[in-house]
Design an enzyme around this catalytic site. Structure first.
Site, short mmCIF file in Angstrom:
data_model
loop_
_atom_site.label_atom_id
_atom_site.label_comp_id
_atom_site.label_asym_id
_atom_site.label_seq_id
_atom_site.Cartn_x
_atom_site.Cartn_y
_atom_site.Cartn_z
N CYS A 151 0.84 -1.20 0.00
CA CYS A 151 0.00 0.00 0.00
C CYS A 151 0.87 1.25 0.00
O CYS A 151 1.41 1.65 1.04
CB CYS A 151 -0.93 -0.01 1.23
SG CYS A 151 -1.93 1.48 1.36
N CYS A 189 -0.37 4.13 2.17
CA CYS A 189 -0.11 3.95 3.60
C CYS A 189 1.37 4.19 3.92
O CYS A 189 1.69 4.86 4.89
CB CYS A 189 -0.44 2.53 4.06
SG CYS A 189 -1.92 1.84 3.35
N ASP A 190 2.25 3.62 3.13
CA ASP A 190 3.66 3.55 3.53
C ASP A 190 4.61 4.43 2.72
O ASP A 190 5.72 4.69 3.16
CB ASP A 190 4.14 2.08 3.45
CG ASP A 190 3.35 1.20 4.41
OD1 ASP A 190 2.97 1.69 5.49
OD2 ASP A 190 3.09 0.03 4.08
#
Ligand code: NDP
Length: 368
Positions: A148, A151-152
């Site tokens: 992701c 997200c990261d």
């Protein structure tokens, strides 16, 4: 206990952000929801609490000015749902019967009978299954390997570094494009010489000077150190067989997701990948009284906050339905619990016995 039938107005399946938000709303509406979740099972890759349970810092969930750990965030969701009276049950549902209401959910123990069903079973990212990919401490998952980018990607470990994205679909193009905000260079490694992604997403990636493609190539291993995270990937050209250790600071695996919908095949309308089709402005499925929220019906946004948002919608949709109010269906029609259909143009109501009556409000006394 085995022959017992548990009867409910609202049953929610799944305990990620979507399911737990649906539970918070349904419980606060005094609907006494029962939330069913699969037990943790490494082989079947079930993660009670959803994908955030395998994430470290969550920096983009609104309301937390400082990052919060994924498992801690899910614990908060759960305690909030519990506080309003959600009942939890951990069991495998082996089969469902959605042919009529109340719907029947079969387990190895009791049968669960419910007037409305909210499906929040999520989706699982697909993985390559190569050495170095597993979650820390068995590999670099969470230490340079991710599925992701949203997200990261913004994490310091990837800033101004070279990153590898694996895959050739829309997700890979989107992740690669997003990662160019942070990375020095993004290398898209694809197993063929043609992309599966839509033309517009391909064009965006081809025209981005920070994206480079490595064609006909498989990623066979991810390497690095526990302290510094990912440092290289082993690439193999599938045509020439040539191998190389390619330096990079991160690997984003973007080879698709699998929505957890096997249980509902044959009952609910799904797209070709298996995502449940819901109405444009509601979470209704093709079966009145069955609602779907979160990643199980969303191949595009896949964020905790969008899952929570649709979880809220599904509880409100179930609540309206149980209050005998019309809920919009994927067809654009609205239906009520009694089986009345409001046509998509809102001009007529078709009663369960087939009569059509106009849907215009009667004029109040004194109105023209
Ligand atoms: P897709 O299934 O479309 O693409 C998966 C990609 O990964 C393919 O290129 C495939 O290769 C590759 N792949 C699959 N398995 C492996 C493997 N084991 N090793 C190496 N490569 C592999 O998945 P997406 O997640 O990209 O998209 C899913 C759906 O979501 C699509 O309908 C897409 O349009 C939609 N979507 C839409 C977005 C948007 O509109 N903004 C954003 C993201 C997704 P190959 O091509 O050789 O099969």
């Amino acid at each position: 206990m085995d022959n017992e039938t548990i009867k409910r107005d609202v049953v929610i399946i799944g305990s990620g952000p979507a399911g737990l938000t649906a539970a918070i709303y349904a419980a606060r509406a005094s609907l006494r929801p029962l939330l069913i979740d699969a037990p943790a099972d490494a082989e079947k890759q079930t993660t009670p609490g959803g994908q955030l349970m395998i994430t470290t810092d969550v920096e983009n969930y609104p309301g937390f000015a400082n990052a919060i750990e994924g498992p801690e965030l899910m614990e908060q969701f759960r305690r909030q749902a519990e506080r309003f009276g959600t009942e939890f049950m951990e069991t495998w549902i082996t089969e469902v019967d959605l042919s009529e209401r109340p719907f029947q959910l079969y387990t190895k123990g009791p049968t669960i009978s419910t007037e409305t069903l909210i499906i929040a079973t999520g989706a699982s990212a697909k993985w390559l299954g190569i050495p170095g990919e597993a979650k820390v401490p068995n590999g670099f998952g969470g230490n340079g390997v991710s599925a992701c980018a949203t997200c990261d990607g913004p994490l310091p470990a990837f800033r101004n570094k070279d990153i590898v994205v694996v895959g050739g679909g829309d997700t890979a193009m989107e992740e690669a494009t997003f990662l160019t905000r942070y990375a020095a260079k993004v290398y898209v490694v694809h197993r063929r010489d043609k992309l599966r992604a839509s033309k517009i997403m391909q064009d965006k990636a081809f025209h981005n000077p920070k994206i480079e493609f490595i064609w006909n190539t498989a990623v066979e291993e991810i390497g690095g150190t526990a302290d510094d995270g990912v440092q290289w990937v082993k690439l193999r050209n599938r045509q020439t067989g040539e191998e190389q250790n390619f330096p990079c600071a991160g690997v984003f695996v973007a080879i698709g997701h699998k929505p957890n919908t096997d249980l509902f095949k044959g009952w609910l309308d799904m797209d070709e990948i298996g995502y449940i089709k819901t109405a444009h402005r509601s979470t209704a499925t093709n079966i009145p009284g069955v609602f779907a929220c979160g990643d199980v019906q969303d191949a595009v946004y896949r964020q905790a906050v969008t899952a929570a948002g649709t979880g809220c919608m599904s509880a409100i949709d179930a609540e309206r339905f149980l209050d005998h109010l019309p809920v919009e269906m994927p067809s654009g029609e609205e239906v009520t619990m009694e089986g009345e259909h409001v046509t998509a143009d809102h001009q007529a109501i078709i009663t369960p016995d087939g009569h059509m009556i106009p849907n215009q409000a009667e004029l109040a006394v004194g109105e023209e």
